[in-house]
Design a protein around this motif. Sequence first.
Motif, short mmCIF file in Angstrom:
data_model
loop_
_atom_site.label_atom_id
_atom_site.label_comp_id
_atom_site.label_asym_id
_atom_site.label_seq_id
_atom_site.Cartn_x
_atom_site.Cartn_y
_atom_site.Cartn_z
N MET A 1 6.95 -2.23 -3.27
CA MET A 1 5.85 -1.54 -3.91
C MET A 1 4.55 -1.88 -3.19
O MET A 1 4.32 -3.03 -2.82
CB MET A 1 5.78 -1.94 -5.38
N ALA A 2 3.70 -0.90 -2.98
CA ALA A 2 2.45 -1.09 -2.24
C ALA A 2 1.56 -2.11 -2.94
O ALA A 2 1.44 -2.11 -4.16
CB ALA A 2 1.73 0.24 -2.11
N THR A 3 0.94 -2.97 -2.13
CA THR A 3 0.03 -3.99 -2.66
C THR A 3 -1.29 -3.89 -1.90
O THR A 3 -1.33 -4.06 -0.68
CB THR A 3 0.61 -5.40 -2.46
N LEU A 4 -2.38 -3.63 -2.65
CA LEU A 4 -3.71 -3.63 -2.05
C LEU A 4 -4.20 -5.07 -1.96
O LEU A 4 -4.11 -5.83 -2.93
CB LEU A 4 -4.67 -2.80 -2.91
N ILE A 5 -4.70 -5.45 -0.79
CA ILE A 5 -5.23 -6.80 -0.57
C ILE A 5 -6.70 -6.65 -0.19
O ILE A 5 -7.04 -6.42 0.97
CB ILE A 5 -4.44 -7.54 0.54
N PRO A 6 -7.60 -6.74 -1.19
CA PRO A 6 -9.03 -6.58 -0.90
C PRO A 6 -9.57 -7.74 -0.07
O PRO A 6 -9.23 -8.90 -0.31
CB PRO A 6 -9.69 -6.55 -2.29
N TYR A 7 -10.41 -7.41 0.88
CA TYR A 7 -11.06 -8.43 1.70
C TYR A 7 -11.82 -9.43 0.82
O TYR A 7 -11.79 -10.64 1.07
CB TYR A 7 -12.00 -7.75 2.70
N ALA A 8 -12.44 -8.93 -0.24
CA ALA A 8 -13.23 -9.79 -1.13
C ALA A 8 -12.37 -10.85 -1.83
O ALA A 8 -12.89 -11.86 -2.30
CB ALA A 8 -13.96 -8.94 -2.16
N SER A 9 -11.05 -10.64 -1.88
CA SER A 9 -10.17 -11.60 -2.56
C SER A 9 -9.66 -12.71 -1.64
O SER A 9 -9.04 -13.67 -2.11
CB SER A 9 -8.97 -10.88 -3.17
N ARG A 160 -13.74 -1.54 4.24
CA ARG A 160 -13.74 -2.33 5.48
C ARG A 160 -13.06 -3.68 5.25
O ARG A 160 -13.40 -4.39 4.31
CB ARG A 160 -15.17 -2.54 5.95
N HIS A 161 -12.08 -3.99 6.08
CA HIS A 161 -11.32 -5.25 6.10
C HIS A 161 -10.34 -5.41 4.94
O HIS A 161 -9.76 -6.47 4.77
CB HIS A 161 -12.24 -6.48 6.21
N ASP A 162 -10.13 -4.36 4.15
CA ASP A 162 -9.06 -4.38 3.15
C ASP A 162 -7.74 -4.10 3.85
O ASP A 162 -7.70 -3.48 4.92
CB ASP A 162 -9.28 -3.30 2.09
N ALA A 163 -6.65 -4.54 3.20
CA ALA A 163 -5.31 -4.31 3.74
C ALA A 163 -4.43 -3.69 2.66
O ALA A 163 -4.66 -3.89 1.46
CB ALA A 163 -4.70 -5.62 4.22
N LEU A 164 -3.42 -2.95 3.08
CA LEU A 164 -2.42 -2.38 2.19
C LEU A 164 -1.07 -2.76 2.75
O LEU A 164 -0.73 -2.41 3.88
CB LEU A 164 -2.57 -0.86 2.11
N LEU A 165 -0.29 -3.51 1.96
CA LEU A 165 1.04 -3.97 2.36
C LEU A 165 2.08 -3.07 1.72
O LEU A 165 2.12 -2.93 0.49
CB LEU A 165 1.24 -5.43 1.93
N LEU A 166 2.89 -2.43 2.55
CA LEU A 166 3.93 -1.51 2.09
C LEU A 166 5.29 -2.12 2.33
O LEU A 166 5.51 -2.76 3.37
CB LEU A 166 3.81 -0.18 2.85
N ASP A 167 6.22 -1.92 1.37
CA ASP A 167 7.56 -2.47 1.56
C ASP A 167 8.59 -1.35 1.60
O ASP A 167 8.24 -0.16 1.67
CB ASP A 167 7.88 -3.54 0.51
N ALA A 168 9.88 -1.70 1.51
CA ALA A 168 10.97 -0.76 1.72
C ALA A 168 11.00 0.38 0.70
O ALA A 168 11.52 1.46 1.00
CB ALA A 168 12.30 -1.50 1.72
N VAL A 169 10.46 0.19 -0.50
CA VAL A 169 10.50 1.26 -1.50
C VAL A 169 9.36 2.26 -1.34
O VAL A 169 9.37 3.31 -1.98
CB VAL A 169 10.50 0.69 -2.95
N ASP A 170 8.40 1.97 -0.50
CA ASP A 170 7.27 2.87 -0.30
C ASP A 170 7.63 3.97 0.70
O ASP A 170 8.52 3.82 1.53
CB ASP A 170 6.04 2.09 0.19
N ALA A 171 6.90 5.08 0.61
CA ALA A 171 7.15 6.24 1.47
C ALA A 171 7.03 5.88 2.94
O ALA A 171 6.30 4.96 3.31
CB ALA A 171 6.15 7.34 1.12
N LEU A 172 7.74 6.63 3.76
CA LEU A 172 7.69 6.42 5.21
C LEU A 172 6.55 7.22 5.85
O LEU A 172 6.07 6.86 6.92
CB LEU A 172 9.02 6.80 5.86
#
Length: 191
Positions: A1-9, A160-172
């Motif tokens: 499941m997609a996980t948003l990783i904010p730079y501020a965190s 800016r500088h945020d990340a989104l981590l996608l895994d196997a269940v997320d769309a290609l």
Amino acid sequence: MATLIPYASLLAAPWKNGGGSTAQIAIFPPGANLETFDWRISLATIIADGPFSSFPGMDRSLVLVEGDSVRLTLDGMRQVVLDAASPMLWFPGEAQVHAAVEGPTLDFNVMTRRSCCRHQLVTIAAPCRLARRSATTLLFVAGDGPVLARAGQQAWTLKRHDALLLDAVDALQWQLDAPHATAVFHLDLFT
């Protein structure tokens, strides 16, 4: 499941040599430390000349995100300058690396344990369509942003500088939208 990783965190930990700090974006397996991870993604701030830590058995990619340049000397011989024209370098984690900076830099850092995984890192420009190549993908907004990453019913806004981590269940297949051309790092992790 997609996980948003904010730079501020992100929390930065200072280096032992006082030359900078590192803020971890993601690590696998969860809860791993610097001796046990399979892969690790981080942002490093370099504020003074000095050596990098050694990570035997790792493959590393380093990309200049902010700052004028960083000059790296590998194994006392090979010199590489990361700057706007040539911002990315791959090198083995066991290499002896010494950094020299004229001012602070922010660098995107990927490390993968070569015995169990590998990575492919490219810079793309949003807006664009994105085709993932692996079960684990990380998107990192290196430019000003914002970038809207969407696939089906999923939609995430990255600054800016945020990340989104996608895994196997997320769309290609993903659509990356931005109001103007914005640099995004597309990182695929293969295990």
